[in-house]
Design a protein around this motif. Structure first.
Motif, PDB file in Angstrom:
ATOM      1  N   GLY A 223       0.706  -1.186   0.047  1.00 30.33           N
ATOM      2  CA  GLY A 223      -0.029   0.051  -0.046  1.00 30.33           C
ATOM      3  C   GLY A 223       0.771   1.062  -0.112  1.00 30.33           C
ATOM      4  N   GLU A 224       2.103   1.261  -0.239  1.00 32.20           N
ATOM      5  CA  GLU A 224       2.985   2.403  -0.075  1.00 32.20           C
ATOM      6  C   GLU A 224       3.437   2.814  -1.378  1.00 32.20           C
ATOM      7  N   ASP A 225       3.838   3.936  -1.577  1.00 34.32           N
ATOM      8  CA  ASP A 225       4.842   4.476  -2.919  1.00 34.32           C
ATOM      9  C   ASP A 225       6.022   5.110  -2.209  1.00 34.32           C
ATOM     10  N   PHE A 226       7.112   4.884  -3.042  1.00 35.53           N
ATOM     11  CA  PHE A 226       8.420   5.123  -2.645  1.00 35.53           C
ATOM     12  C   PHE A 226       8.902   6.039  -3.832  1.00 35.53           C
ATOM     13  N   ASN A 227       9.816   7.187  -3.375  1.00 32.42           N
ATOM     14  CA  ASN A 227      10.606   7.652  -4.496  1.00 32.42           C
ATOM     15  C   ASN A 227      12.048   7.176  -4.285  1.00 32.42           C
ATOM     16  N   VAL A 228      12.664   6.801  -5.300  1.00 31.03           N
ATOM     17  CA  VAL A 228      13.897   6.019  -5.355  1.00 31.03           C
ATOM     18  C   VAL A 228      14.604   6.872  -6.455  1.00 31.03           C
ATOM     19  N   VAL A 229      15.562   7.431  -5.792  1.00 31.60           N
ATOM     20  CA  VAL A 229      16.894   8.217  -6.400  1.00 31.60           C
ATOM     21  C   VAL A 229      18.171   8.013  -5.862  1.00 31.60           C
ATOM     22  N   ALA A 230      19.178   8.670  -6.335  1.00 28.48           N
ATOM     23  CA  ALA A 230      20.561   8.668  -5.881  1.00 28.48           C
ATOM     24  C   ALA A 230      20.528   9.397  -4.409  1.00 28.48           C
ATOM     25  N   PRO A 231      21.398   9.396  -3.523  1.00 24.45           N
ATOM     26  CA  PRO A 231      21.480   9.922  -2.153  1.00 24.45           C
ATOM     27  C   PRO A 231      21.390  11.596  -2.355  1.00 24.45           C
ATOM     28  N   THR A 232      21.978  12.277  -3.344  1.00 30.49           N
ATOM     29  CA  THR A 232      22.000  13.556  -3.666  1.00 30.49           C
ATOM     30  C   THR A 232      21.624  13.810  -5.171  1.00 30.49           C
ATOM     31  N   ALA A 233      21.332  14.946  -5.289  1.00 30.35           N
ATOM     32  CA  ALA A 233      20.620  15.707  -6.603  1.00 30.35           C
ATOM     33  C   ALA A 233      21.832  16.422  -7.213  1.00 30.35           C
ATOM     34  N   LEU A 234      21.742  16.698  -8.400  1.00 28.59           N
ATOM     35  CA  LEU A 234      22.938  17.739  -8.984  1.00 28.59           C
ATOM     36  C   LEU A 234      22.245  19.032  -9.640  1.00 28.59           C
ATOM     37  N   SER A 235      22.687  20.042  -9.312  1.00 24.43           N
ATOM     38  CA  SER A 235      22.514  21.186  -9.982  1.00 24.43           C
ATOM     39  C   SER A 235      22.903  21.315 -11.468  1.00 24.43           C
ATOM     40  N   VAL A 236      22.457  22.285 -12.192  1.00 25.12           N
ATOM     41  CA  VAL A 236      22.832  22.143 -13.546  1.00 25.12           C
ATOM     42  C   VAL A 236      24.470  22.681 -13.509  1.00 25.12           C
ATOM     43  N   ARG A 237      24.682  23.658 -12.726  1.00 29.84           N
ATOM     44  CA  ARG A 237      26.172  24.472 -12.510  1.00 29.84           C
ATOM     45  C   ARG A 237      27.194  23.264 -11.861  1.00 29.84           C
ATOM     46  N   GLY A 238      26.522  22.604 -10.952  1.00 27.92           N
ATOM     47  CA  GLY A 238      27.459  21.515 -10.105  1.00 27.92           C
ATOM     48  C   GLY A 238      27.866  20.324 -11.045  1.00 27.92           C
ATOM     49  N   TYR A 239      26.645  19.883 -11.724  1.00 24.71           N
ATOM     50  CA  TYR A 239      26.709  18.852 -12.662  1.00 24.71           C
ATOM     51  C   TYR A 239      27.830  19.347 -13.781  1.00 24.71           C
ATOM     52  N   ALA A 240      27.679  20.370 -14.311  1.00 20.23           N
ATOM     53  CA  ALA A 240      28.777  20.724 -15.468  1.00 20.23           C
ATOM     54  C   ALA A 240      30.341  20.974 -15.063  1.00 20.23           C
ATOM     55  N   ASP A 241      30.385  21.302 -13.860  1.00 14.88           N
ATOM     56  CA  ASP A 241      31.609  21.440 -13.218  1.00 14.88           C
ATOM     57  C   ASP A 241      32.246  20.081 -12.823  1.00 14.88           C
ATOM     58  N   ILE A 242      31.552  19.142 -12.355  1.00 18.41           N
ATOM     59  CA  ILE A 242      31.866  17.922 -12.318  1.00 18.41           C
ATOM     60  C   ILE A 242      32.246  17.176 -13.360  1.00 18.41           C
ATOM     61  N   ALA A 243      31.355  17.137 -14.382  1.00 11.82           N
ATOM     62  CA  ALA A 243      31.571  16.695 -15.687  1.00 11.82           C
ATOM     63  C   ALA A 243      32.879  17.180 -16.485  1.00 11.82           C
ATOM     64  N   ALA A 244      33.102  18.421 -16.446  1.00  6.27           N
ATOM     65  CA  ALA A 244      34.063  19.002 -16.947  1.00  6.27           C
ATOM     66  C   ALA A 244      35.532  18.565 -16.490  1.00  6.27           C
ATOM     67  N   ALA A 245      35.542  18.455 -14.946  1.00  4.33           N
ATOM     68  CA  ALA A 245      36.753  17.728 -14.520  1.00  4.33           C
ATOM     69  C   ALA A 245      37.177  16.258 -15.060  1.00  4.33           C
ATOM     70  N   TRP A 246      36.303  15.572 -15.566  1.00  5.67           N
ATOM     71  CA  TRP A 246      36.561  14.279 -15.943  1.00  5.67           C
ATOM     72  C   TRP A 246      37.181  14.712 -17.351  1.00  5.67           C
ATOM     73  N   PHE A 247      37.208  15.637 -17.831  1.00  8.28           N
ATOM     74  CA  PHE A 247      38.205  15.591 -19.117  1.00  8.28           C
ATOM     75  C   PHE A 247      39.196  16.691 -18.909  1.00  8.28           C
ATOM     76  N   GLY A 248      39.581  16.956 -17.678  1.00 13.24           N
ATOM     77  CA  GLY A 248      40.499  17.852 -17.489  1.00 13.24           C
ATOM     78  C   GLY A 248      40.298  19.227 -17.892  1.00 13.24           C
ATOM     79  N   GLN A 249      38.942  19.525 -17.854  1.00 14.63           N
ATOM     80  CA  GLN A 249      38.432  20.836 -18.222  1.00 14.63           C
ATOM     81  C   GLN A 249      37.928  21.725 -17.016  1.00 14.63           C
ATOM     82  N   THR A 250      37.835  22.984 -17.271  1.00 13.06           N
ATOM     83  CA  THR A 250      36.995  23.672 -16.386  1.00 13.06           C
ATOM     84  C   THR A 250      35.595  24.038 -16.969  1.00 13.06           C
ATOM     85  N   ALA A 251      34.384  23.991 -16.435  1.00 14.28           N
ATOM     86  CA  ALA A 251      33.159  24.446 -17.126  1.00 14.28           C
ATOM     87  C   ALA A 251      33.132  25.760 -17.480  1.00 14.28           C
TER      88      ALA A 251
END
Length: 325
Positions: A223-251
């Motif tokens: 009888g329950e419903d559950f939101n199932v996501v990762a422990p944290t969410a990403l902001s647009v800015r934070g996501y871009a910063d993190i992803a750029a670092a994977w390629f040795g870049q700065t967003a």
């Protein structure tokens, strides 16, 4: 238990079906038979496959009989998108003693009002599109079905599913590969809005974990419903910063209006970005943790990186610079 998984060859089933087999369950996968799991696993050799076209059988009223004839202890429905289809399945299973676990969506919620968004709260506005409206109606119907003494049901609402084998929702909230090209090369990324908008991903295996827990902890999930996501969410800015670092870049983010953004991309990509960023959603998983013992293994950026690496390694995404991680 004998567990029937409807649509088990897709994103979630790729990880869920092997999990259920490893746990000792008898698994039957119902699908149209037109696709296979995204990644192979030896457990699939122990799965029974039933070919059925749900849309056609829903139209002639026979799909519920197809499922109930398999005498399941539990049914995991991963591909139900209308209230009519869900209701027909419930009516067929009612009285069978089976447990129905339905895949909903976080798009049953509209724009965020308070963060994080919790189940059964006023944290978000009403759903914004027909997909979300239908998912919300299904979840409400299933909850009422169980509360009234009918079929035991549970609804799992996933975030933006990510994993090896398909493209992740990117920092602009769409699937445009040019976004990854800009990030990998250090070029300016045209960002509509403030850059603080939120997106909440979930790795497909973490999501599969939640479905497995719901099946095995029937009393806690009933009888329950559950939101199932990762422990944290990403902001647009934070996501871009993190992803750029994977390629040795700065967003490098260039703020533009939505009209300017739409003028520089396709209608489909612009609509997808608006759909994700206008909602700006972040969810709590405390209920799933407390009732089911849900323990996600992936932070959102880890899940995205795994997906991105798979796409690059398999020649499905060509970028100007290699990953540095």
């Amino acid at each position: 238990m004998r567990i029937v998984v409807i649509g088990g060859s897709g994103h979630i089933g790729t990880f869920l079906v092997p999990r259920l087999v490893r746990a000792g369950h008898e698994v039957v996968n119902i699908s149209r038979g037109t696709s296979t799991a995204y990644t192979d696993a030896p457990e699939w050799a122990r799965v029974r496959h039933v070919v059925a076209d749900r849309e056609r059988q829903d139209a002639d009223g026979t799909f519920g009989a197809t499922v109930t004839a398999l005498e399941p202890d539990a049914v995991v429905d991963l591909v139900c998108f209308t209230l009519e289809s869900a209701t027909a399945l419930v009516e067929s299973l009612r009285g069978s003693g089976a447990h129905l676990v339905h895949c909903g969506s976080i798009w049953r919620y509209g724009k965020s009002r308070k963060l994080p968004i919790a189940e059964g709260s006023d944290s978000a506005e009403a759903p914004l599109d027909e997909y979300g409206i239908q998912k919300d109606r299904i979840a409400r119907m299933l909850k009422q079905e169980t509360a009234s003494g009918g079929l035991v049901t549970t609804t799992i609402h996933p975030g933006h599913i990510v994993g090896p084998g398909w493209h992740p929702i990117n920092p602009l909230g769409n699937l445009d590969p040019e976004v990854w090209t800009a990030i990998a090369s250090g070029r300016p990324l045209r960002v509509p809005g403030s850059g603080t908008e939120m997106m909440h991903h979930v790795h497909a295996d973490d999501l599969a974990q939640a479905f497995e827990l719901a099946v095995e902890k029937r009393d806690a999930a009933a009888g329950e419903d559950f939101n199932v996501v990762a422990p944290t969410a990403l902001s647009v800015r934070g996501y871009a910063d993190i992803a750029a670092a994977w390629f040795g870049q700065t967003a490098h983010l260039e703020s533009v209006t939505w009209d300017e953004f739409r003028a520089g991309t396709s209608e489909g990509h612009a609509d997808a970005s608006w759909g994700h960023l206008d909602r700006s959603q972040c969810f709590t998983i405390e209920k799933a943790k407390a009732r089911l013992g849900y323990a996600p293994a992936y932070e959102p950026e880890q899940a995205v990186l795994e997906s991105l690496r798979w796409l690059i390694d398999n020649g499905e995404l060509e970028l100007p610079n290699p990953l540095k991680v």
